[in-house]
Design a protein around this motif. Structure first.
Motif, PDB file in Angstrom:
ATOM      1  N   ILE A  24       0.840  -1.211   0.000  1.00 32.52           N
ATOM      2  CA  ILE A  24       0.000   0.000   0.000  1.00 32.52           C
ATOM      3  C   ILE A  24       0.875   1.261   0.000  1.00 32.52           C
ATOM      4  O   ILE A  24       0.679   2.170  -0.793  1.00 32.52           O
ATOM      5  N   ASP A  25       1.861   1.271   0.905  1.00 27.95           N
ATOM      6  CA  ASP A  25       2.775   2.425   0.987  1.00 27.95           C
ATOM      7  C   ASP A  25       3.354   2.748  -0.387  1.00 27.95           C
ATOM      8  O   ASP A  25       3.447   3.913  -0.775  1.00 27.95           O
ATOM      9  N   SER A  26       3.728   1.705  -1.105  1.00 27.87           N
ATOM     10  CA  SER A  26       4.404   1.906  -2.392  1.00 27.87           C
ATOM     11  C   SER A  26       3.450   2.456  -3.455  1.00 27.87           C
ATOM     12  O   SER A  26       3.889   2.895  -4.515  1.00 27.87           O
ATOM     13  N   LYS A  27       2.149   2.402  -3.182  1.00 28.96           N
ATOM     14  CA  LYS A  27       1.171   2.865  -4.185  1.00 28.96           C
ATOM     15  C   LYS A  27       0.663   4.278  -3.909  1.00 28.96           C
ATOM     16  O   LYS A  27      -0.111   4.824  -4.693  1.00 28.96           O
ATOM     17  N   ILE A  28       1.049   4.832  -2.768  1.00 28.20           N
ATOM     18  CA  ILE A  28       0.558   6.170  -2.429  1.00 28.20           C
ATOM     19  C   ILE A  28       1.605   7.212  -2.800  1.00 28.20           C
ATOM     20  O   ILE A  28       2.672   7.281  -2.201  1.00 28.20           O
ATOM     21  N   HIS A  29       1.302   7.955  -3.847  1.00 29.00           N
ATOM     22  CA  HIS A  29       2.248   8.945  -4.351  1.00 29.00           C
ATOM     23  C   HIS A  29       1.568  10.276  -4.528  1.00 29.00           C
ATOM     24  O   HIS A  29       0.616  10.381  -5.301  1.00 29.00           O
ATOM     25  N   LEU A  30       2.022  11.289  -3.838  1.00 29.28           N
ATOM     26  CA  LEU A  30       1.495  12.634  -4.054  1.00 29.28           C
ATOM     27  C   LEU A  30       2.669  13.601  -4.085  1.00 29.28           C
ATOM     28  O   LEU A  30       3.645  13.412  -3.352  1.00 29.28           O
ATOM     29  N   ARG A  31       2.551  14.605  -4.954  1.00 34.57           N
ATOM     30  CA  ARG A  31       3.573  15.653  -4.943  1.00 34.57           C
ATOM     31  C   ARG A  31       3.544  16.371  -3.601  1.00 34.57           C
ATOM     32  O   ARG A  31       4.555  16.811  -3.090  1.00 34.57           O
ATOM     33  N   ASN A  32       2.326  16.451  -3.046  1.00 37.15           N
ATOM     34  CA  ASN A  32       2.146  17.108  -1.754  1.00 37.15           C
ATOM     35  C   ASN A  32       2.586  16.149  -0.643  1.00 37.15           C
ATOM     36  O   ASN A  32       1.815  15.314  -0.168  1.00 37.15           O
ATOM     37  N   LEU A  39      -1.301  10.191   4.951  1.00 44.56           N
ATOM     38  CA  LEU A  39      -2.018   8.979   4.535  1.00 44.56           C
ATOM     39  C   LEU A  39      -1.245   7.729   4.931  1.00 44.56           C
ATOM     40  O   LEU A  39      -1.815   6.752   5.423  1.00 44.56           O
ATOM     41  N   ILE A  40       0.067   7.766   4.706  1.00 44.95           N
ATOM     42  CA  ILE A  40       0.878   6.598   5.050  1.00 44.95           C
ATOM     43  C   ILE A  40       0.890   6.396   6.571  1.00 44.95           C
ATOM     44  O   ILE A  40       0.744   5.279   7.066  1.00 44.95           O
ATOM     45  N   ASP A  41       0.996   7.514   7.310  1.00 45.19           N
ATOM     46  CA  ASP A  41       0.932   7.430   8.776  1.00 45.19           C
ATOM     47  C   ASP A  41      -0.369   6.779   9.229  1.00 45.19           C
ATOM     48  O   ASP A  41      -0.373   5.918  10.106  1.00 45.19           O
ATOM     49  N   MET A  42      -1.459   7.217   8.604  1.00 50.92           N
ATOM     50  CA  MET A  42      -2.765   6.692   8.994  1.00 50.92           C
ATOM     51  C   MET A  42      -2.788   5.176   8.790  1.00 50.92           C
ATOM     52  O   MET A  42      -3.354   4.432   9.584  1.00 50.92           O
ATOM     53  N   MET A  43      -2.143   4.743   7.713  1.00 50.52           N
ATOM     54  CA  MET A  43      -2.071   3.316   7.397  1.00 50.52           C
ATOM     55  C   MET A  43      -1.267   2.556   8.456  1.00 50.52           C
ATOM     56  O   MET A  43      -1.442   1.360   8.635  1.00 50.52           O
ATOM     57  N   HIS A  44      -0.375   3.282   9.148  1.00 52.76           N
ATOM     58  CA  HIS A  44       0.533   2.605  10.080  1.00 52.76           C
ATOM     59  C   HIS A  44       0.105   2.698  11.538  1.00 52.76           C
ATOM     60  O   HIS A  44       0.759   2.110  12.392  1.00 52.76           O
ATOM     61  N   LYS A 101      -5.101  12.832  15.255  1.00 56.47           N
ATOM     62  CA  LYS A 101      -5.903  13.821  14.535  1.00 56.47           C
ATOM     63  C   LYS A 101      -6.359  13.246  13.198  1.00 56.47           C
ATOM     64  O   LYS A 101      -5.595  12.565  12.511  1.00 56.47           O
ATOM     65  N   THR A 102      -7.600  13.535  12.799  1.00 51.12           N
ATOM     66  CA  THR A 102      -8.065  13.060  11.494  1.00 51.12           C
ATOM     67  C   THR A 102      -7.469  13.913  10.374  1.00 51.12           C
ATOM     68  O   THR A 102      -6.997  15.025  10.601  1.00 51.12           O
ATOM     69  N   VAL A 113     -11.689  15.221   1.630  1.00 52.17           N
ATOM     70  CA  VAL A 113     -12.595  14.682   0.604  1.00 52.17           C
ATOM     71  C   VAL A 113     -11.783  14.101  -0.553  1.00 52.17           C
ATOM     72  O   VAL A 113     -11.988  12.957  -0.963  1.00 52.17           O
ATOM     73  N   TYR A 114     -10.826  14.888  -1.064  1.00 52.66           N
ATOM     74  CA  TYR A 114     -10.039  14.400  -2.193  1.00 52.66           C
ATOM     75  C   TYR A 114      -9.127  13.239  -1.799  1.00 52.66           C
ATOM     76  O   TYR A 114      -8.873  12.353  -2.612  1.00 52.66           O
ATOM     77  N   ALA A 115      -8.625  13.246  -0.569  1.00 53.28           N
ATOM     78  CA  ALA A 115      -7.751  12.147  -0.139  1.00 53.28           C
ATOM     79  C   ALA A 115      -8.539  10.843  -0.118  1.00 53.28           C
ATOM     80  O   ALA A 115      -8.040   9.800  -0.544  1.00 53.28           O
ATOM     81  N   GLY A 116      -9.784  10.903   0.353  1.00 56.48           N
ATOM     82  CA  GLY A 116     -10.633   9.712   0.314  1.00 56.48           C
ATOM     83  C   GLY A 116     -10.851   9.255  -1.123  1.00 56.48           C
ATOM     84  O   GLY A 116     -10.707   8.079  -1.447  1.00 56.48           O
TER      85      GLY A 116
END
Lengths: 326, 326
Positions: A24-32, A39-44, A101-102, A113-116
């Motif tokens: 999953i980590d390897s699939k999450i790519h944002l310039r931001n 997002l990766i933190d939330m996953m962990h 924090k959410t 909204v966009y992250a979801g």
């Protein structure tokens, strides 16, 4: 990488789950980058990973079991779950999730909204990149569709003081049980099992999901804010009335009428009062009985699965999951 | 069924578009009928359907052109567009869209968030149910992912008074041009054209999308609330600064500094003042020149497409679309 300690007893599965998260980590790519890291933190942080665990476990019964495909499917299921959590937090304006924090409270509604939405597409990407057939993708898409139909359909019931146990069960079936069912069903199919076997896994997953959600709703009434990592009875303030409250209202509706009528204006004192009333009126015991019924419904067909080490893990995990101390 | 009158000049395409909308209607199923109707209504009220039209048109160049598959793909593109519109309206708290109440203002934030999510899954369902290959689904998933990455990445730029034309172009590339590019690219591939041809269509779509968005941003500064169907300069209040304003700020930054500094607190008087300043400082003319540049970039490769009736329609539609009166 650290995942929830509940998997330490099953080192192989633990290692598969870690690889799933790494995928999953390897699939999450944002310039931001701050948002990518959030997002990766939330996953962990602290998710139990029960849904992907069931996918991995149920994928082992077929003759075409392929660990890397199973992990991709498990990853897709978990990412889908994350996407719905982020959007749930937008809808509820929740400040915290699992003690953190959410995304919304950290970065605002727009990012949340966009992250979801972004995670929805990551989930589909995982499905399509690894799936061996259009059919697998179709199954998951249909499952996801049903989950979101369920979310929309439950909206009707907000602040509905005459909500019945049956309404509640329909609601949690869409909200929670469907994703558990999908996790088990698509795992079984991915491993090469036939439709009939997979259908059975679907019902196992559905029953587990029902029991899991009822237990979660019980926790809401039996914990303090500090121990739970999120505000107690926030759901009640938002008009979501779950099993313990519904049973208690069946015993004595009048004591709740005015309190619940305050809706979003309920104070922390009000919710504490509701919590105490629910306990005094035996709502927790009744809800516990209901959860037990679904736990039994899940365990019976689990016991009839073909003998294998994974069957034993499924049984043990299910038992321990559904006996979380209240 | 009635669709936008711009298609009356092309009866065959008009009929294809109507069938595309009918296909979408048939895929939207909710137990909650008011919300189902709201979504179907939204699909029927006034969207120009340019994205699905391009998909249908570009699908005709290959040797494997299959109208029913092309319609499904066009439908998936339009539903994806709808999903992002609904979520955009959640983020902006917009009361109206195309002169109609938004889903959020009619049914609340919860319904709007889940309705957008639901439409994402409907879009994927359309893709997977009709696609002839996992590859087509992969392409679309990747395209969608890029669009949402773009949406998240642009968040950085809100209320950024030093925003450059280059920042703006990156922003609208992610927000608008990507979906136009995907519509043309995946249409070409679906029809059986090779990757090289489809790449060219991708750039055509991207240039059209850029010009389209710049024109849209120009409209924001040259229309009144009544004629436009949504509040004028709502975007500016939300911190989204587009080409006309950026060019005007380049001419004279100081006259805007304090006005824009009010952020959400800008009154209707303030936004009217900004509108007038942008016009007086020539911001619209400069933006018009920028749009013209992208229109030319799109039309040049369109003119080099293989001769066909559809090529002519692509040319005419693009010209008329990008010359909307300001």
């Amino acid at each position: 990488m650290k995942i929830h300690p509940m998997w330490e007893a099953y080192p192989e599965l633990q290692s598969e789950l870690i690889q799933t998260i790494e995928l999953i980590d390897s699939k999450i790519h944002l310039r931001n980058k701050p948002i990518e890291h959030a997002l990766i933190d939330m996953m962990h942080t602290g998710g139990k990973l029960v849904r992907p665990a069931y996918t991995l476990l149920f994928s082992t019964f077929g003759e075409d079991h392929d660990p890397s495909r199973a992990r991709a499917l498990a990853a897709a299921i978990e990412v889908l779950h994350m996407a719905t959590l982020i959007h749930d937090d937008v809808i509820d304006d929740s400040p915290k999730r699992r003690g953190q924090k959410t995304i919304q409270s950290k970065y605002g509604k727009d990012v949340a909204v966009y992250a979801g939405d972004y995670l929805f597409t990551v989930s589909f990407k995982l499905l399509t990149d690894y799936s061996n057939s259009v059919k697998q993708t179709q199954i998951n898409t249909k499952g996801m569709e049903r989950i979101l139909m369920g979310e929309i359909d439950q909206m009707n019931l907000r602040y509905h003081q005459k909500i019945t146990v049956r309404n509640y069960l329909t609601q949690i079936s869409g909200k929670t049980a469907q994703l558990f069912a999908l996790a088990c069903y698509s795992g079984a199919l991915e491993g090469g099992q036939n439709e009939r076997f997979a259908r059975n896994c679907y019902y196992i997953g559905s029953h587990i999901g029902m029991a899991f959600q009822i237990m979660d709703d019980i926790l809401d009434y039996s914990q303090t804010t500090e121990s739970f990592g999120k505000p107690v009875l926030e759901d009640v303030r938002q008009g979501i009335y779950s099993a313990p409250l519904i049973y208690a209202m069946r015993e004595n509706y009048t004591v709740f009428k005015e309190l619940l009528g305050k809706k979003e204006q309920m104070t922390n004192e009000d919710t504490a009062k509701v919590q105490q009333l629910v306990i005094d009126l035996g709502g927790l015991d009744e809800a516990q009985r209901l959860a037990g019924k679904y736990t039994d419904k899940a365990l019976k067909p689990i016991n009839q699965l073909p003998a294998s080490p994974e069957k034993e893990i499924i049984r043990k995990v299910t038992v321990s999951l559904l006996q979380r101390t209240i």
